[in-house]
Design an enzyme around this catalytic site. Structure first.
Site, PDB file in Angstrom:
ATOM      1  N   LYS A  97       7.060  26.701  18.136  1.00  0.00           N
ATOM      2  CA  LYS A  97       7.905  26.909  16.545  1.00  0.00           C
ATOM      3  C   LYS A  97       7.366  28.916  17.128  1.00  0.00           C
ATOM      4  O   LYS A  97       8.789  28.919  16.166  1.00  0.00           O
ATOM      5  CB  LYS A  97       6.246  26.491  15.488  1.00  0.00           C
ATOM      6  CG  LYS A  97       6.798  25.367  14.779  1.00  0.00           C
ATOM      7  CD  LYS A  97       7.714  24.583  14.334  1.00  0.00           C
ATOM      8  CE  LYS A  97       8.364  25.345  13.510  1.00  0.00           C
ATOM      9  NZ  LYS A  97       9.354  24.367  12.688  1.00  0.00           N
ATOM     10  N   ASP A 109       2.058  28.051  10.173  1.00  0.00           N
ATOM     11  CA  ASP A 109       0.802  29.176  10.347  1.00  0.00           C
ATOM     12  C   ASP A 109      -0.037  28.668  11.578  1.00  0.00           C
ATOM     13  O   ASP A 109      -0.663  29.451  12.031  1.00  0.00           O
ATOM     14  CB  ASP A 109      -0.698  28.755   8.791  1.00  0.00           C
ATOM     15  CG  ASP A 109      -0.834  26.918   8.893  1.00  0.00           C
ATOM     16  OD1 ASP A 109       0.058  26.141   9.458  1.00  0.00           O
ATOM     17  OD2 ASP A 109      -2.254  26.877   8.067  1.00  0.00           O
ATOM     18  N   ILE A 166      19.736  17.865  15.674  1.00  0.00           N
ATOM     19  CA  ILE A 166      20.040  19.620  16.460  1.00  0.00           C
ATOM     20  C   ILE A 166      19.504  19.832  17.766  1.00  0.00           C
ATOM     21  O   ILE A 166      20.011  20.901  18.192  1.00  0.00           O
ATOM     22  CB  ILE A 166      18.390  20.292  15.646  1.00  0.00           C
ATOM     23  CG1 ILE A 166      17.181  19.689  15.885  1.00  0.00           C
ATOM     24  CG2 ILE A 166      18.397  19.705  14.413  1.00  0.00           C
ATOM     25  CD1 ILE A 166      16.182  20.387  15.725  1.00  0.00           C
ATOM     26  N   THR A 179       6.277  17.669  14.769  1.00  0.00           N
ATOM     27  CA  THR A 179       5.270  18.517  13.927  1.00  0.00           C
ATOM     28  C   THR A 179       4.308  17.519  14.051  1.00  0.00           C
ATOM     29  O   THR A 179       3.250  17.859  14.160  1.00  0.00           O
ATOM     30  CB  THR A 179       5.176  17.799  13.028  1.00  0.00           C
ATOM     31  OG1 THR A 179       5.777  16.728  12.559  1.00  0.00           O
ATOM     32  CG2 THR A 179       6.176  18.935  12.606  1.00  0.00           C
ATOM     33  N   TYR A 212       1.501  22.968  19.993  1.00  0.00           N
ATOM     34  CA  TYR A 212       2.643  23.014  18.683  1.00  0.00           C
ATOM     35  C   TYR A 212       2.971  24.614  18.070  1.00  0.00           C
ATOM     36  O   TYR A 212       4.527  24.786  17.724  1.00  0.00           O
ATOM     37  CB  TYR A 212       2.469  22.475  17.430  1.00  0.00           C
ATOM     38  CG  TYR A 212       2.858  22.469  16.552  1.00  0.00           C
ATOM     39  CD1 TYR A 212       4.532  22.153  15.782  1.00  0.00           C
ATOM     40  CD2 TYR A 212       2.209  22.560  15.169  1.00  0.00           C
ATOM     41  CE1 TYR A 212       5.127  22.260  14.192  1.00  0.00           C
ATOM     42  CE2 TYR A 212       2.986  22.483  14.424  1.00  0.00           C
ATOM     43  CZ  TYR A 212       3.650  22.299  14.006  1.00  0.00           C
ATOM     44  OH  TYR A 212       4.821  22.461  12.391  1.00  0.00           O
ATOM     45  N   GLY A 222      12.693  13.753   6.793  1.00  0.00           N
ATOM     46  CA  GLY A 222      11.208  14.358   6.473  1.00  0.00           C
ATOM     47  C   GLY A 222      10.800  14.680   5.138  1.00  0.00           C
ATOM     48  O   GLY A 222      11.384  14.316   4.317  1.00  0.00           O
ATOM     49  N   GLN A 223       9.978  15.113   5.154  1.00  0.00           N
ATOM     50  CA  GLN A 223       8.572  14.849   4.443  1.00  0.00           C
ATOM     51  C   GLN A 223       9.203  16.331   3.355  1.00  0.00           C
ATOM     52  O   GLN A 223       9.494  15.786   1.702  1.00  0.00           O
ATOM     53  CB  GLN A 223       6.890  15.159   4.491  1.00  0.00           C
ATOM     54  CG  GLN A 223       6.564  15.569   3.032  1.00  0.00           C
ATOM     55  CD  GLN A 223       4.631  15.903   3.727  1.00  0.00           C
ATOM     56  OE1 GLN A 223       4.257  15.795   2.252  1.00  0.00           O
ATOM     57  NE2 GLN A 223       4.540  16.237   5.285  1.00  0.00           N
ATOM     58  N   LEU A 224       9.562  17.397   3.802  1.00  0.00           N
ATOM     59  CA  LEU A 224      10.559  18.103   2.635  1.00  0.00           C
ATOM     60  C   LEU A 224      11.640  18.156   2.102  1.00  0.00           C
ATOM     61  O   LEU A 224      12.276  18.485   1.962  1.00  0.00           O
ATOM     62  CB  LEU A 224      10.749  19.590   4.259  1.00  0.00           C
ATOM     63  CG  LEU A 224      10.882  21.136   3.078  1.00  0.00           C
ATOM     64  CD1 LEU A 224      10.108  21.028   1.616  1.00  0.00           C
ATOM     65  CD2 LEU A 224      10.716  22.575   3.937  1.00  0.00           C
TER      66      LEU A 224
END
Length: 288
Positions: free
Chosen positions: A130, A103, A38, A63, A126, A10-12
């Site tokens: 989380k 957030d 996971i 996400t 979402y 992924g992005q991160l």
């Protein structure tokens, strides 16, 4: 220190790979989802047995915020159950977990800086899942780090900045939300902060907030992208009430980063400075 990154594609995860190479951190692995699903606790146990990690960075998450409203079970399995499985395996192998959250756990209806101790009242699936993941980890593995972040973008994957650049080339005008306010986060900066935390060896476990400094709206964020990339497109401000989405978004989700700065001595770049770097790379370099 041996590090394993989950959600590595992924992005991160891509930013962690880039940054670890630049920082000459070699004792870090980025297993594929096939080898690090996971939702498969036995597979995770097998991976950790082979890798023997001291730190595990969990970047894996569901996400798709709007899709999640109609795909609750899958979203919950990934964001809550997957997080719990990771915590259980980390506990078994005595690995320190760094978990990435959002957030969107906040309602965001009051214009004040949100601290780690403020009540979390998510208004979409979402954010709720989380938050459930955060709670599951805390119950299983009290000594861990959770980092909530916001408006993540980079040269990698799909994100707001890349979407704006593409739409700016394809259209003459765009409408972008003007009354949702937050702080963009360059994933490269977040990745460096995660690696800084690992290297600091400071066992100040708990929940932390991280985004770039400053505050902006999605409209002004888009305007900055077009200005920096010299893209000629007419940008129209749109109210949330005029652009209905499946999931409700926080109107104000600016997070207080005092805790992470004080505990780890981290200096956080201003959002537009980081955006300038990213846009320059996207415009002038070939990035996947």
């Amino acid at each position: 220190m041996r590090i394993v990154v989950l959600g590595a594609s992924g992005q991160l995860g891509s930013c962690l790979k880039k940054n670890s190479t630049e920082r000459n951190i070699t004792d870090i692995s980025f297993p594929s989802e096939e080898n690090a699903n996971i939702l498969d606790k036995e597979l995770l146990d097998k991976l950790f047995t082979a890798e023997k990690p001291q730190f595990v960075i969990n970047c894996a998450a569901y996400t798709a915020v709007d899709k999640a409203e109609d795909d609750v079970d899958t979203c919950r399995k990934v964001n809550r159950d997957g997080a719990a499985y990771i915590a259980e395996v980390c506990k078994k192998h005595q690995a320190t977990l760094i978990h990435i959250s959002t957030d969107f756990v906040f309602k965001g209806d009051i214009p004040k800086l949100l601290s780690e101790t403020d009540p979390a009242e998510p208004e979409n699936v979402y954010g709720l899942t989380k938050l459930e993941g955060e709670a599951a980890i805390a119950e299983i593995l009290p000594e861990h780090y959770t980092i909530r972040t916001s408006w993540l973008y980079s040269e990698f994957g799909n994100n707001f900045v890349k979407t704006m650049l593409r739409l700016g080339r394809e259209r003459e005008q765009l409408g972008v939300i003007v009354d949702q306010v937050g702080s963009p986060t360059y994933a490269i900066d977040l990745a460096n902060t995660i690696l800084d935390i690992i290297e600091a060896d400071n066992k100040a476990y708990g929940i932390y907030h991280y985004s770039n400094e400053g505050v902006t709206s999605w409209y002004d964020f888009a305007k900055a992208v077009f200005d920096l990339s010299e893209t000629s497109v007419k940008l129209n401000p749109v109210k949330t009430s005029e652009y209905v989405t499946r999931a409700v978004r926080p109107a104000f989700s600016v997070m207080d980063k005092s805790k992470i700065k004080n505990n780890f001595g981290i200096s956080i770049p201003y959002w537009r400075d980081s955006l300038t770097i990213c846009v320059d790379r996207l415009v002038n370099e070939t990035v996947s």
